[in-house]
Design an enzyme around this catalytic site. Sequence first.
Site, PDB file in Angstrom:
ATOM      1  CE  LYS A 194      19.680  -3.937  -1.633  1.00 44.96           C
ATOM      2  NZ  LYS A 194      19.575  -2.518  -2.392  1.00 44.96           N
ATOM      3  CG  ASP A 251      10.279 -10.374   9.291  1.00 45.84           C
ATOM      4  OD1 ASP A 251       9.098 -10.663   9.782  1.00 45.84           O
ATOM      5  OD2 ASP A 251      11.079  -9.819  10.163  1.00 45.84           O
ATOM      6  CG  ASP A 255       5.453  -7.041   9.468  1.00 44.33           C
ATOM      7  OD1 ASP A 255       4.972  -8.056   9.498  1.00 44.33           O
ATOM      8  OD2 ASP A 255       5.928  -6.414  10.533  1.00 44.33           O
TER       9      ASP A 255
HETATM   10  C1  IPM Z   1       6.998 -13.316  11.829  1.00 45.96           C
HETATM   11  C2  IPM Z   1       7.868 -12.449  13.147  1.00 45.96           C
HETATM   12  C3  IPM Z   1       9.038 -13.519  13.416  1.00 45.96           C
HETATM   13  C4  IPM Z   1      10.212 -13.517  12.513  1.00 45.96           C
HETATM   14  C5  IPM Z   1       9.453 -13.189  14.759  1.00 45.96           C
HETATM   15  C6  IPM Z   1       8.190 -13.527  15.849  1.00 45.96           C
HETATM   16  C7  IPM Z   1      10.606 -14.128  15.196  1.00 45.96           C
HETATM   17  O1  IPM Z   1       8.209 -11.192  12.977  1.00 45.96           O
HETATM   18  O2  IPM Z   1       6.738 -14.229  11.766  1.00 45.96           O
HETATM   19  O3  IPM Z   1       7.206 -12.600  10.730  1.00 45.96           O
HETATM   20  O4  IPM Z   1      10.518 -12.527  12.510  1.00 45.96           O
HETATM   21  O5  IPM Z   1       9.992 -14.264  11.593  1.00 45.96           O
HETATM   22 MG    MG Z   2       7.546 -10.532  11.312  1.00 45.76          MG
END
Ligand code: IPM
Ligand code: MG
Length: 371
Positions: A194, A251, A255
């Site tokens: 960003k 992160d 996801d």
């Molecule tokens: C990931 C998880 C971790 C992160 C958590 C559990 C600390 O979400 O590995 O993606 O935020 O890195």
């Molecule tokens: Mg994560």
Amino acid sequence: MTTHSLLLLPGDGIGPEIMASAVEVIGWFNKRAGKELFTTESDLVGGSCYDAHGVSITDETMQKALAADAVLFGAVGGEKWDNVGYEHRPEAGLLRLRKDLELFANLRPAICYPALAEASSLKKELVEGLDILILRELTGGVYFGEPKEIRDLGNGQKRGIDTQVYDTFEIERITRVAFDLARTRRNKVTSSEKRNVMKTGVLWREVVEQVHKADYPDVELEHMLADNCGMQLVRRPKQFDVIVCDNLFGDMLSDVAAMLTGSLGMLPSASLGAPDPVTGRRKALYEPVHGSAPDIAGTGRANPIAMIASVGMALRYSFGMIEEADLLEAAISKALDTGVRTGDIAPEGAETVGTEEMTRAILDALDSLDS
Ligand code: IPM
Ligand code: MG
């Protein structure tokens, strides 16, 4: 033949259940080798470690992690530890492992197995054949920057502070990993930050450009703002090959990428350090991207595929066992082709299997592919 030592850290929630699946797969490869190719030792991490020792990982376990050839990690966390002090929360054990082992490069491949194209929340044609890699910087940025605190302003107000900070060398080393990986794939890197609002983003882009120009001009490079990248991931995911980004964006984007493949239960990851100057070996930790899923913990219904695929990544990246890694991936694909589905990847109303049956299906597929 050498022996490889694995430290198993199952953790909390569904962690122990899916780790049991990983152990079966490791046992299968030991049997195939006709010897103890892999030795394993198990230890506590996260909430279960807190319950036993009052910390989320012990110094002794850290020593074992440093000495092992690779660490296999399950998952940590759960409601039970919601009120544990911040330093001792289950996640702190994982963050200490990443930091102390200097595992700066987090590889999160998102592959859509043919049999699962229907399970994605996106249209089949958008995800069918998807094979992208999110490369997340893992030891810097807002996760570790100081100050990190809640300050009492003394006027009835408090101030929460997290610090996003990146030095040149941190950006440079993750960028090199991105370009190196791209060269083994479709030769394209998308760097995501960003820069329009963050100084770390400005520096990030600058360093990526320098490294590109100096050493990787043959690799296609594009820059994409992180918010747009999130949008493009659900709009047209196949435009990407390797996406490189900082710790927090990685992160979130990983996801999102996970859901493209059908379920968060499908995504493995590898966290790698720099190669040792003498042995060439990298410190490494392998873990599924999903969490501890407390809602289904103990029911035997967890999808073990992300954990098993993490074993596959260990074979590939720690032990150079490329043929074996390909075999394991093919076995996962074959098992899915037979129609077995855990709840998270099953179509509405379809019959589902539990962790053990899914593991069995993958072991059977290994047997039949190997014969
Ligand atoms: C990931 C998880 C971790 C992160 C958590 C559990 C600390 O979400 O590995 O993606 O935020 O890195
Ligand atoms: Mg994560």
